[in-house]
Structure formats: C-alpha cells, structure tokens
Design a protein around this motif. Structure first.
Motif, PDB file in Angstrom:
ATOM      1  N   VAL A 295      34.444  44.715  29.671  1.00 15.83           N
ATOM      2  CA  VAL A 295      34.191  43.621  30.615  1.00 15.83           C
ATOM      3  C   VAL A 295      35.216  43.632  31.742  1.00 15.83           C
ATOM      4  O   VAL A 295      34.869  43.523  32.929  1.00 15.83           O
ATOM      5  N   LEU A 296      36.500  43.780  31.399  1.00 12.03           N
ATOM      6  CA  LEU A 296      37.560  43.681  32.400  1.00 12.03           C
ATOM      7  C   LEU A 296      37.526  44.849  33.388  1.00 12.03           C
ATOM      8  O   LEU A 296      37.692  44.653  34.598  1.00 12.03           O
ATOM      9  N   ASN A 297      37.331  46.039  32.878  1.00  9.90           N
ATOM     10  CA  ASN A 297      37.453  47.225  33.727  1.00  9.90           C
ATOM     11  C   ASN A 297      36.135  47.717  34.295  1.00  9.90           C
ATOM     12  O   ASN A 297      36.092  48.261  35.405  1.00  9.90           O
ATOM     13  N   GLU A 298      35.047  47.555  33.536  1.00 14.97           N
ATOM     14  CA  GLU A 298      33.762  48.094  33.975  1.00 14.97           C
ATOM     15  C   GLU A 298      32.746  47.019  34.352  1.00 14.97           C
ATOM     16  O   GLU A 298      31.626  47.340  34.746  1.00 14.97           O
TER      17      GLU A 298
ATOM     18  N   GLY B 269      32.091  31.851  29.203  1.00 13.81           N
ATOM     19  CA  GLY B 269      33.140  32.516  28.436  1.00 13.81           C
ATOM     20  C   GLY B 269      34.206  33.113  29.332  1.00 13.81           C
ATOM     21  O   GLY B 269      34.083  33.124  30.569  1.00 13.81           O
ATOM     22  N   LEU B 270      35.267  33.617  28.712  1.00 15.00           N
ATOM     23  CA  LEU B 270      36.392  34.180  29.461  1.00 15.00           C
ATOM     24  C   LEU B 270      36.952  35.396  28.731  1.00 15.00           C
ATOM     25  O   LEU B 270      37.160  35.369  27.514  1.00 15.00           O
ATOM     26  N   ILE B 271      37.169  36.458  29.476  1.00 21.37           N
ATOM     27  CA  ILE B 271      37.917  37.625  29.004  1.00 21.37           C
ATOM     28  C   ILE B 271      39.116  37.770  29.944  1.00 21.37           C
ATOM     29  O   ILE B 271      38.940  37.938  31.156  1.00 21.37           O
ATOM     30  N   SER B 272      40.321  37.649  29.398  1.00 22.76           N
ATOM     31  CA  SER B 272      41.507  37.651  30.252  1.00 22.76           C
ATOM     32  C   SER B 272      42.506  38.710  29.810  1.00 22.76           C
ATOM     33  O   SER B 272      42.454  39.221  28.689  1.00 22.76           O
TER      34      SER B 272
ATOM     35  N   LYS C   1      55.228  37.861  31.310  1.00 19.38           N
ATOM     36  CA  LYS C   1      55.144  36.456  30.898  1.00 19.38           C
ATOM     37  C   LYS C   1      53.800  36.243  30.224  1.00 19.38           C
ATOM     38  O   LYS C   1      52.809  35.931  30.887  1.00 19.38           O
ATOM     39  N   PRO C   2      53.733  36.409  28.891  1.00 19.41           N
ATOM     40  CA  PRO C   2      52.436  36.375  28.181  1.00 19.41           C
ATOM     41  C   PRO C   2      51.649  35.086  28.350  1.00 19.41           C
ATOM     42  O   PRO C   2      50.437  35.084  28.178  1.00 19.41           O
ATOM     43  N   SER C   3      52.307  33.977  28.707  1.00 20.68           N
ATOM     44  CA  SER C   3      51.581  32.719  28.875  1.00 20.68           C
ATOM     45  C   SER C   3      50.779  32.685  30.175  1.00 20.68           C
ATOM     46  O   SER C   3      49.934  31.805  30.366  1.00 20.68           O
ATOM     47  N   ASP C   4      51.037  33.639  31.078  1.00 26.00           N
ATOM     48  CA  ASP C   4      50.308  33.698  32.352  1.00 26.00           C
ATOM     49  C   ASP C   4      49.187  34.731  32.268  1.00 26.00           C
ATOM     50  O   ASP C   4      49.295  35.741  31.567  1.00 26.00           O
ATOM     51  N   ILE C   5      48.106  34.466  33.032  1.00 28.11           N
ATOM     52  CA  ILE C   5      46.970  35.385  33.075  1.00 28.11           C
ATOM     53  C   ILE C   5      47.115  36.303  34.281  1.00 28.11           C
ATOM     54  O   ILE C   5      47.273  35.847  35.416  1.00 28.11           O
ATOM     55  N   GLN C   6      47.055  37.609  34.010  1.00 28.98           N
ATOM     56  CA  GLN C   6      47.158  38.591  35.087  1.00 28.98           C
ATOM     57  C   GLN C   6      45.798  38.890  35.708  1.00 28.98           C
ATOM     58  O   GLN C   6      45.672  39.045  36.920  1.00 28.98           O
ATOM     59  N   ASP C   7      44.776  38.965  34.866  1.00 32.99           N
ATOM     60  CA  ASP C   7      43.431  39.271  35.339  1.00 32.99           C
ATOM     61  C   ASP C   7      42.424  38.622  34.391  1.00 32.99           C
ATOM     62  O   ASP C   7      42.729  38.395  33.214  1.00 32.99           O
ATOM     63  N   TYR C   8      41.217  38.316  34.904  1.00 29.16           N
ATOM     64  CA  TYR C   8      40.232  37.660  34.037  1.00 29.16           C
ATOM     65  C   TYR C   8      38.832  37.852  34.593  1.00 29.16           C
ATOM     66  O   TYR C   8      38.640  38.168  35.769  1.00 29.16           O
ATOM     67  N   ARG C   9      37.850  37.643  33.692  1.00 23.17           N
ATOM     68  CA  ARG C   9      36.437  37.654  34.066  1.00 23.17           C
ATOM     69  C   ARG C   9      35.757  36.469  33.380  1.00 23.17           C
ATOM     70  O   ARG C   9      35.962  36.238  32.180  1.00 23.17           O
TER      71      ARG C   9
ATOM     72  N   GLY D  50      46.874  28.534  27.255  1.00 24.04           N
ATOM     73  CA  GLY D  50      46.577  27.661  28.379  1.00 24.04           C
ATOM     74  C   GLY D  50      45.771  28.362  29.454  1.00 24.04           C
ATOM     75  O   GLY D  50      45.813  29.588  29.593  1.00 24.04           O
ATOM     76  N   LEU D  51      45.010  27.553  30.216  1.00 22.54           N
ATOM     77  CA  LEU D  51      44.203  28.071  31.322  1.00 22.54           C
ATOM     78  C   LEU D  51      44.733  27.516  32.636  1.00 22.54           C
ATOM     79  O   LEU D  51      44.970  26.308  32.747  1.00 22.54           O
ATOM     80  N   PRO D  52      44.914  28.344  33.658  1.00 22.65           N
ATOM     81  CA  PRO D  52      45.269  27.815  34.976  1.00 22.65           C
ATOM     82  C   PRO D  52      44.138  26.936  35.513  1.00 22.65           C
ATOM     83  O   PRO D  52      42.959  27.159  35.214  1.00 22.65           O
ATOM     84  N   LEU D  53      44.487  25.949  36.302  1.00 24.62           N
ATOM     85  CA  LEU D  53      43.479  25.056  36.872  1.00 24.62           C
ATOM     86  C   LEU D  53      42.458  25.833  37.706  1.00 24.62           C
ATOM     87  O   LEU D  53      41.289  25.458  37.771  1.00 24.62           O
ATOM     88  N   LYS D  54      42.913  26.911  38.338  1.00 24.62           N
ATOM     89  CA  LYS D  54      42.006  27.723  39.148  1.00 24.62           C
ATOM     90  C   LYS D  54      40.850  28.243  38.299  1.00 24.62           C
ATOM     91  O   LYS D  54      39.679  28.210  38.722  1.00 24.62           O
ATOM     92  N   VAL D  55      41.148  28.721  37.089  1.00 25.61           N
ATOM     93  CA  VAL D  55      40.104  29.253  36.206  1.00 25.61           C
ATOM     94  C   VAL D  55      39.155  28.144  35.774  1.00 25.61           C
ATOM     95  O   VAL D  55      37.941  28.332  35.701  1.00 25.61           O
TER      96      VAL D  55
END
Length: 770
Positions: free
Chosen positions: A338-341, A498-501, A507-515, A552-557
């Motif tokens: 999901v993330l890469n393809e 749903g979410l794949i992040s 900093k593991p508590s932050d999301i670098q990339d997501y779908r 946790g989820l950022p408000l943006k997501v």
C-alpha cells in the motif's frame, strides 16, 4: 520474610513490593493539580486513596468525582495480545440511591457501563508498548455524582492519570474532553442540562503534540466544517489536561518498571522468514482473484510450511516467536504494498468503494426489511413497530448517574459465527456486538421523527463479514426504515476509513508517511493502524468513531479522513437512492395501528372493569395495548389491522348504549335487586342495563351492617332516586335513603312509564346527602 512466606506467597510478594517500590507511603502528601476548562475547573489528585494499587487517581469536576486504579501483574501472560481489562461500574451510592433489585445491591453490568468501559479501553490501549503482554486491570469507581457533570469523560482522564503515575510501562498521558454545540457555540464538558439542547456529543481523547487517539461522536446532521472545528477545539483542551498530569508525574518522580520480557520476534528469525516467504506472500496479496476465504487459506498454507522450516533451523525457539516472525513479515509485505505501490490486495484504488447492492421489502410479514451488500460484507436489517409502552426503560441508577432515559428507537446488532466461517457460541451479547450496535443506532437516531407513534426496533444481523459491518448496519437500517414507511428526514450511509502509516525512525511517535484507505476490508483493519467509521446524510455527520492502533494521529490525518469519508458517504447514498429514494407514503397493510378511543366518564368504570379486568381481558384476547391519554381518551395499539377490528368490536360491546340516556337527574325509579353484598346491594334500573351498587349508607337513614337487616333479598323491587354520575370516577349515584322522608319528587315505574308529581321540597337536600 520466612514468616511472610508461611502466610502465603501473596503476602511475600506484597512485602517485597512495599519494600522495593514507593507504592505505599504513609507519610506521602496527596498531590493535586487543577485545569481550567473554560468556566469549569477540572481537578486531578493522587496519593490519598487506594495506595496499594500500582496507580490511583481521582478526577473531579463540579461535585462529580471518579477514582480509577491501575494494577498490572509482574509475571507475563501466556496470551499473545495485550490482556487489558477495563471495568467501569455505576455505583448507586454515588448518586444517593439504593438499587431497586431484590438484593438491593449492584448486580449485572448495564449497557451504559459496557459502552463506557469500551470508551476508556480504546483511549488507553494504543499507548501500551508493543509486546507488553502482562495482565492489566483498570477499575473505575464512582465516588460521587452531582447529576450535572457526566462521569464518563472524567473516568478516561482518571485512567490516564492512574497509569501515568504508576510504574506500569505506558506511553501516556492522554487527556479527554466532551464537546457540545448549543446554538452554534462550542461548549467544553457541558452540563447534562446543556447536552439536552446540544446538536453534538463529541468525546475526543488526545495525546501529546496535539495528536488524537480516540474519537466517539453522535451529532444531529452537523456540517463537516463545524465538526472538524469541534475536533480541533477538543484536542486543544486535552493538551491542558495532559500537561497537568505530566506535572503530577514530575512531582511524584515516577519510575517505570522494566518488564521481565517484552514479547517480540528475534531479528535473525524474522530475516530468515523474510527470505523464505516474503515473495510467496507478495504473490498472494497481488492476486486479485482471491476473496476473503481463499486469501486466508493461501496465506495459512504458506504459514504452516514456513513455520516447519523455522522450527528446524531454530529448534530452541518458542512457539510465540515462530508465529510472530511470520506475522511480522506478512504485515510488512501487506503494508509496503500500500505504502510503496499504492495497491490493495483486492485490486481497488485507495479511495474506491467495493461493489454495493441493495434490496428492500424482502419478506411480506415484516414491517420493513432490507439487505445491504458491500463486497463480502452482508447485513440483513428488519424493522419492527410496537407500542410506546414497549420503549426501553432505563433503571433509576442509570438515569441518575448518566441521564439515560426511556427511548423509543433502538438498533440491535448481531454477529453470528457463521458470518466469518467459524463455529462459536450463539446467544447472549458481547461487548463488541453492543458497541457496534450502539454506533449504528447513533448514526440513525437523528433522522427518526420525534413524534412517531410507535417504538421502533431495527435488528441488524451480519450474514457475511469482511470489514465494516457496523457501517453496513447503518446503511441497511436506513433502507429498512424507508421500506417500513418511517418518515425519516433523510437517508444515512456509513463507511470505514483505514490507515497504513510509516513511523519516523528518529521519533517513533511521529508519522513519516501514510496512506488513507476507503471502505477497508477485514485484513486492512487487522493489519492497518486505524478504523475510522463515519456516518451521516448528504448534509452532514450523524456519528463518528475512530479506533486508533498507534500512539496518536496528527490532526492533519484526522481532517483528511473526515473529508475522504464524507466523499465516500455521498457516493454510497447515491447507490442507495437507486433502490429506494424516499420513505413509503404509507406503512404496510399488515403493520400496526394506533387509534384513540373516546370513553365517556359515565362509562369509564365499565370499560376498565373491576380492578382493570376488562382491560386485561381485552389485551389478552386481541393482543392490543391500551394506555390512557386523558380523562376520556384511551390510546389503543394493535399489532395488525385485524387485531384492531377485534378490539373495536370488544370495546363497542362493553360500552354499548344501554338506555342510560333515558334516565333523568332527580327522578325516582323502581329497581330490581340482583345481588346482596356485605357493603350494599346490586340493582338494575332496566333489564338490559348493567347492575350498579347501592351502598349500605344509601339504603336507610339508620346505620346498618348488612342489607338483610332491612329485609332486602334478591328479586325484590325497591324505589331509588337517580343523581347522575360521579364526576371523579364515573360511577352511577343512587339513593334509597332520601325516599324514606315524607316528600319526594317524581316516581317512574317500568310498567307505566308515567310521571306522578309528589313534590320536590327535599330534592336539593337529597342531592347534597350523597
């Protein structure tokens, strides 16, 4: 120490714990911190109550106080998941009441307790470290409830404080607030009275850095932009609570324990499985011809073959490590796809819906029915009408503590084991079914007309399940309501996002990339990071529930998920409208009927019967339900038109015209005694009239204990004077006593029907005598 061991291992463990940890300190000063939330102040305290627990905290708002304790075992559990149990119990004493059951004590768990327990569980579970498989129990104890401030949100904050102040490994704290909306104005932790006029009931739990860990909301068609604004305001206020708890943690100098063992797969074993099986797993996940069953079977076949190989190479490995190694690789392959393809295992685009089909009016005897199919998720919904008397009656403790009152709309969700090709226990209700049903009910409640004359029950049975069955229940329930002819204000649809992040390595508590994924499958829920369920109409949102599996989820997501869910919701409504676009104009012919019957006060006693005998007989024979509306009006509910016809015939027979209109006030009639009783005699004025009681007090001027003292017997005729009906109870008023004086007014006999004038000097005196 030997003495303690002789007393038992539990005493020895307790002694060691008290000696080596600062769990209990009799000289410790209780600590308290306050949080200003608008016009209200939330207080969090610790160190005074339940000091044997690993963590304990009390949260107070107004005069409502909730204490929560946290205890976690130091020995790992044999289970392969986080064994967390949250129990929220309503205490009658907290509201100043005594339970009404025969034991006068708290017994079984109520629906409200279970739903609140789930709310707390969903808020705190994501923050436990991965692999921490130690039995942990969170107990919520209501100390006092003022009837103004609800204790459920306080319990979430108290659970957060108890865990943060304990030595239990936990990546908190979190904070939670309730957000209401009255006349467009947002209120933080509104009172119970304010919530009665609020169009929004939003509970949001936030983590540090303004992240979201849980959302639970019901709304009356709130616009998307207003809902998003409410979430942002709620998250902002949760940060104040988090800072207050962090202050307590610093003051108490909390040190977290180091678990004996954190359950995870060894790196070398994971690498071996990756080389052995990742390509085969990838092939299964990119084969779009698979459905749920065939895909699971293909993956399980690879699992069994891989585990046999791993056991040979790592003979000392524990069973959990072998299983977890395959799970890690399988999850990694799925998420990278999901993330890469940008590919999903069923071939859909990330924002595409599964194929949807709808049918209504499936079974003629049902008041309303619908079948909603979305991919391999299939839900059958039926609507049943009953009298308003059959509405859900909340017990007095739930009403006092949580403000939950009677409701005439309910949705019950059932998830039988065959829905996932399994065998299991049938009957009863579990927490998951109750929670899913409550969410679908929240989604539909705002569109139900307030003045509907029936109690409505929607039954949603999941026949096939491959993700998002609760939102399918909302869709099917909306269709079934329209099929039943309920004049709902608009159709409702729901969808799960749903979410794949990918976490930030630094900093593991932050999301670098997501779908974000629209309309998730069961496997996407299981291997993903979020189940974000949104329901509403074309206009706005009626319900939202976010279950998050990461810290946790950022408000943006969150905002993007709401937008993506809104687009999908409208697309689903367009498909549903092709099946049925609006409610039926009339209810089905075999549906229930409600009519008002007018019963004059003069005939009410006969209609009800002695001790309600006639009413009970009518209800038993015809199946109708009768309730009194006002002094002369009764509401008759019949389950079918045929039952209503039977009831009407029954009522007509009871209240038929029996010549009472021929009686004149103040006239004298010759009555026939039909029965002798201790308190008087039963007499008839006409042969086809009902017998009425002539009391001993109206038989003679002198006091008598029994009518036989006057020589009265059955069949004897006596003269009585008629004074109309009693305005309070409708009983006929007769008197023989007033005729024992020399003067009377008019005498009428059955044979002559003639009036003989005798005089009327004592008529007014006689009337007042009664």
């Amino acid at each position: 120490m030997r003495y303690l061991l002789r007393l038992g291992p539990s005493f020895a463990r307790l002694h060691v714990r008290l000696c080596h940890q600062s769990v209990y300190n009799s000289h410790a000063n209780p600590r308290r911190v306050g949080v200003d939330l608008g016009e209200k102040k939330l207080e969090i305290s610790s160190g005074k109550f339940a000091r044997f627990a690993d963590g304990s905290a009390v949260v107070q708002l107004g005069d409502t106080s909730v204490m929560v304790t946290a205890v976690s075992k130091t020995k790992p559990s044999p289970s392969q998941f986080m064994p967390l149990v949250v129990d929220y119990r309503q205490k009658a004493a907290a509201a100043g009441r005594i339970p009404t059951n025969y034991l006068r004590r708290e017994l079984g768990t109520t629906d409200n307790e279970i739903l609140t327990s789930r709310l707390i569980d969903r808020s705190i579970r994501p923050l436990f470290p991965a692999g921490y498989f130690y039995d942990t129990q969170i107990l919520c104890n209501l100390l006092a409830v003022d009837g103004v401030n609800d204790p459920d949100v306080l319990a979430i904050n108290a659970a957060s404080a108890a865990l943060a102040l304990s030595d239990i490994p936990w990546n908190g704290p979190i904070g939670a607030v309730r957000v209401g909306m009255v006349d467009g104005e947002l209120l933080i932790n509104p009172s119970r009275a304010e919530m009665t006029s609020s169009s929004l009931n939003l509970i949001v739990a936030g983590a540090p850095s303004s992240q979201v860990v849980m959302i639970e909301a019901s709304a009356e068609n709130v616009l998307q932009q207003d809902f998003c604004h409410a979430v942002k305001v709620g998250v902002k206020h949760t940060q104040q609570i988090i800072q207050a708890i962090q202050q307590l943690v610093r003051e108490q100098k909390v040190t977290k324990r180091t678990p004996v063992k954190v359950f995870s797969a060894p790196t070398d074993m994971v690498e071996h499985v990756r080389q052995l099986a990742s390509d085969r797993i990838y092939a299964v996940f990119t084969d779009y011809t698979h459905d749920k069953i065939s895909r699971d079977e293909a993956v399980n076949k690879i699992r069994l073959e891989t585990e046999e190989d791993v056991k040979e190479k790592f003979p000392q490995a524990e069973p959990f490590e072998v299983i977890e190694s395959f799970n890690v690789v399988s999850k990694e392959v799925f998420r990278n796809l999901v993330l890469n393809e940008y590919r999903r295992c069923d071939g859909r685009e990330l924002t595409a819906l599964r194929n949807i089909s709808c049918n209504v009016d499936l079974f003629r005897p049902l008041h309303g029915s619908a079948l909603f199919q979305r991919g391999q998720t299939q839900v059958l919904c039926s609507v049943t009408f009953d009298s308003l008397e059959s509405s859900v009656k909340a017990d007095i403790i739930t009403t006092a503590l949580s403000g939950v009152k009677d409701k005439n709309f309910m949705l019950h969700y059932e998830f039988p084991p065959y829905a996932t090709n399994e065998i299991g226990k049938v009957g009863g209700i579990n927490r998951r079914e109750l929670g899913h049903g409550a969410l679908a009910e929240k989604a539909l409640r705002p569109i139900i007309p307030k003045d509907f004359p029936f109690t409505i029950r929607v039954s949603a049975e999941v026949l096939e399940s491959n993700g998002s069955s609760s939102m399918a229940s909302a869709c099917g329930g909306s269709l079934a309501l329209m099929d039943a002819g309920v004049p709902i204000s608009s159709a409702v649809a729901g969808v799960a996002i749903g979410l794949i992040s990918k976490a930030n390595p630094e900093k593991p508590s932050d999301i670098q990339d997501y779908r974000l994924l629209t309309d998730i499958l069961g496997i996407e829920d299981y291997l993903g990071d979020m189940d974000f369920k949104l329901a509403g109409t074309n206009k706005g949102i009626t319900a939202l529930q976010a279950d998050v599996k990461i810290p946790g989820l950022p408000l943006k997501v969150v905002m993007e998920a709401i937008q993506q869910g809104t687009v999908a919701k409208r697309e689903i409504l367009g498909i549903m409208n092709k099946c049925i676009v609006k409610p039926r104009e009339t209810r089905k012919e075999n549906g229930p009927v409600v009519e008002n019957v007018r019963v004059p006060v003069s005939r009410r006693a006969r209609f009800v019967g002695p001790g309600g005998y006639n009413l009970r007989r009518l209800q038993a024979q015809t199946g109708v339900t009768i309730s009194q509306v006002d002094e002369e009006t009764f509401s008759v509910f019949a389950p079918s038109p045929g039952a209503m016809n039977e009831a009407q015939d029954f009522i007509s027979e009871i209240c038929k015209d029996d010549q009472e209109q021929q009686l004149e006030f103040g006239a004298i009639y010759t009555a026939t005694i039909t029965e002798i009783r201790d308190i008087g005699v039963m007499v008839k004025l006409y042969p086809n009239m009902s017998a009425v009681l002539l009391h001993n007090s109206q038989l003679d001027h002198k006091r008598i204990k029994h009518p036989s003292a006057l020589g009265l017997e059955v069949g004897k005729q006596i003269q009585v004077k008629y004074f109309g009906r009693d305005p309070t109870d409708g009983r006929m008023r007769l008197s023989r006593k007033v005729l024992q004086s020399p003067a009377a007014t008019v005498v009428k006999t059955l044979s002559e029907k003639q009036s003989i004038s005798i005089g009327s000097s004592n008529s007014q005196t006689a009337g007042s005598d009664l």
